[in-house]
Design a protein around this motif. Sequence first.
Motif, mmCIF file in Angstrom:
data_model
loop_
_atom_site.group_PDB
_atom_site.id
_atom_site.type_symbol
_atom_site.label_atom_id
_atom_site.label_comp_id
_atom_site.label_asym_id
_atom_site.label_seq_id
_atom_site.Cartn_x
_atom_site.Cartn_y
_atom_site.Cartn_z
ATOM 1 N N GLN A 148 -10.452 -39.836 41.104
ATOM 2 C CA GLN A 148 -10.695 -40.776 42.224
ATOM 3 C C GLN A 148 -12.500 -39.684 42.703
ATOM 4 O OE1 GLN A 148 -7.896 -40.391 44.863
ATOM 5 N NE2 GLN A 148 -8.440 -38.336 45.532
ATOM 6 N N GLN A 233 -10.966 -51.456 42.486
ATOM 7 C CA GLN A 233 -10.494 -50.245 42.697
ATOM 8 C C GLN A 233 -11.334 -48.891 43.293
ATOM 9 O OE1 GLN A 233 -7.728 -49.801 44.239
ATOM 10 N NE2 GLN A 233 -6.662 -51.244 43.469
ATOM 11 N N ALA A 236 -13.323 -49.178 46.460
ATOM 12 C CA ALA A 236 -12.641 -49.283 47.611
ATOM 13 C C ALA A 236 -12.596 -47.807 47.845
ATOM 14 C CB ALA A 236 -11.114 -49.943 47.531
ATOM 15 N N THR A 237 -12.107 -47.464 46.245
ATOM 16 C CA THR A 237 -12.550 -45.748 46.733
ATOM 17 C C THR A 237 -13.725 -45.185 46.974
ATOM 18 O OG1 THR A 237 -10.782 -45.538 44.705
ATOM 19 C CG2 THR A 237 -12.036 -42.715 44.874
ATOM 20 N N GLU A 239 -15.808 -46.622 49.107
ATOM 21 C CA GLU A 239 -15.486 -46.755 51.117
ATOM 22 C C GLU A 239 -14.535 -45.862 51.511
ATOM 23 O OE1 GLU A 239 -17.899 -48.857 52.396
ATOM 24 O OE2 GLU A 239 -18.213 -49.284 50.131
ATOM 25 N N GLN A 240 -13.664 -45.227 50.646
ATOM 26 C CA GLN A 240 -13.282 -44.131 51.698
ATOM 27 C C GLN A 240 -13.544 -43.164 51.083
ATOM 28 O OE1 GLN A 240 -9.142 -44.991 49.171
ATOM 29 N NE2 GLN A 240 -8.123 -45.394 51.175
ATOM 30 N N LEU A 241 -14.039 -42.532 50.516
ATOM 31 C CA LEU A 241 -14.484 -41.043 50.400
ATOM 32 C C LEU A 241 -15.655 -40.860 50.257
ATOM 33 C CD1 LEU A 241 -11.995 -40.288 47.344
ATOM 34 C CD2 LEU A 241 -11.600 -39.535 49.716
ATOM 35 N N VAL A 246 -17.012 -37.380 54.791
ATOM 36 C CA VAL A 246 -15.771 -37.125 53.930
ATOM 37 C C VAL A 246 -16.472 -36.036 53.282
ATOM 38 C CG1 VAL A 246 -13.965 -37.586 52.430
ATOM 39 C CG2 VAL A 246 -14.855 -39.092 54.133
#
Length: 267
Positions: A148, A233, A236-237, A239-241, A246
């Motif tokens: 991650q 994936q 997308a990860t 873009e989130q983190l 962040v």
Amino acid sequence: MHGTSGATPPPPLPTDQLRFAMPPMHDSVEDERRHRKERLAGALRLFGRYGFEDGVSGHITARDPEFSDCFWVNPFGMPFRHITVSDLVLANSEGQVVEGRYHVNQAAFTVHAQVHAARPDVVAVAHCHSVHGRALSALGDLLDPITQESCAFYEDHALYDSYSGVAVDIEEGRRIAEVLGSGKALVLRNHGLLTVGDSVDAAAWWFMSLERSCQVQLMARAAGRPVLIDHRQAEATREQLGGDLVAWINYQPLWQEITRSEPDLLD
């Protein structure tokens, strides 16, 4: 027996009554300058604690909020673990000291000043010769999306695939900045790691996270064949983190820890 079966639980607290740290707003240039210097001293202490410095190699720069072509930096030859706010040096883009009592590492400014010049959005640049970053750089490899944390760098870091000795040439600094592009990090082949951020906190967090991700990748490869996270994936990860906000949020426990355990850094 505590409690009663069927008892009504306490009501949830309104979210506006809960504490959640966000980047501060500043009332003046002086306040913002002091804030950046405090965060810079704290980041250097943390880098020292984690063993990122190697002799006189390694530096973090923070752009001055008023004089945008001048940068606060650690004094040449001073151990990271001993640096305080009052020790920091302000140098111009040529590496000339304009405030402070110490010399600066000219090699630092060859690269850092060019990155700052090419990226006006960048407040801070971190570069050190950390162990696992150097090990991955010796392979000439980028991070693979295997965790991650490494996905935060997916398609947002680059390899500077050259080595020509200690970087003291302005043109090489410009080439490094060009390869970095709009990304958050570089693997400098046979050299080490470099990260940037829109705050000292973000640049420092990205460096620490990148170094740990290098370590994980090296360990995973030594143990077997890592399983890659697929493109969709991984993207997308990221873009989130993968945003600097962040990174700033992730860094706050470290800032709290270093200032509570070593409050003299604020002197």
